[in-house]
Motif scaffolding. Sequence first.
Motif, PDB file in Angstrom:
ATOM      1  N   ALA A  63     -10.243   1.350  -1.052  1.00 38.36           N
ATOM      2  CA  ALA A  63      -8.918   1.512  -1.649  1.00 38.36           C
ATOM      3  C   ALA A  63      -7.962   0.380  -1.239  1.00 38.36           C
ATOM      4  O   ALA A  63      -6.852   0.291  -1.747  1.00 38.36           O
ATOM      5  N   GLU A 144      -0.844   5.559  -0.582  1.00 32.87           N
ATOM      6  CA  GLU A 144      -0.613   4.855  -1.842  1.00 32.87           C
ATOM      7  C   GLU A 144       0.559   3.883  -1.712  1.00 32.87           C
ATOM      8  O   GLU A 144       0.489   2.735  -2.163  1.00 32.87           O
ATOM      9  N   ARG A 147      -0.503   0.955   0.392  1.00 30.01           N
ATOM     10  CA  ARG A 147      -1.334   0.071  -0.428  1.00 30.01           C
ATOM     11  C   ARG A 147      -0.467  -0.841  -1.281  1.00 30.01           C
ATOM     12  O   ARG A 147      -0.713  -2.046  -1.390  1.00 30.01           O
ATOM     13  N   ASP A 148       0.577  -0.261  -1.894  1.00 32.96           N
ATOM     14  CA  ASP A 148       1.498  -1.051  -2.720  1.00 32.96           C
ATOM     15  C   ASP A 148       2.211  -2.109  -1.879  1.00 32.96           C
ATOM     16  O   ASP A 148       2.355  -3.255  -2.305  1.00 32.96           O
TER      17      ASP A 148
END
Length: 164
Positions: A63, A144, A147-148
């Motif tokens: 991921a 998430e 990750r961004d």
Amino acid sequence: TVSFRGYDISREVRKRRPGLYERLFGDVDMCFPNSEFFGKSLLALGCPPEKVRVQHSGIDVAAFPFRGVSRLDPARLKLLSVGRLVEKKGFSTALAAVAALASRYPGLEYTIVGAGPLRGRLLHEARILGIEERVSLPGPLTQEAIRDRLAQSSVMISASVTVA
């Protein structure tokens, strides 16, 4: 079952209190250290080998794909650190490095993602170093969101230090 993840199995525990877990080892069915190194540490403390099973921290590395290396844009240099806001994570060291780079990189921004007892101290250090406008501490974020942030960052800083 008992998990061992860091301080609870560190060198200090092994050095200062070698019999600390003797009773525990007799009572538990399984011990789950989060690394091979800590697994060996449990064995050194006397845990029976059949009760030790390494259980790495779960994160889907797929991921977080590697984006390759590109030339850094000095006008848009975005630095990122992620971790618990504690001394051993080295955020004070990272802030000092950012302060040293600030005059050479006018677009430099540094984000520290995480929560912990040093939040106020880190903000104070940024102010003292004259970089408070370049530093943000948004608190804890979802995987998430991290990750961004990683995808938008130029450099990830992980400046761990040894503490007392």
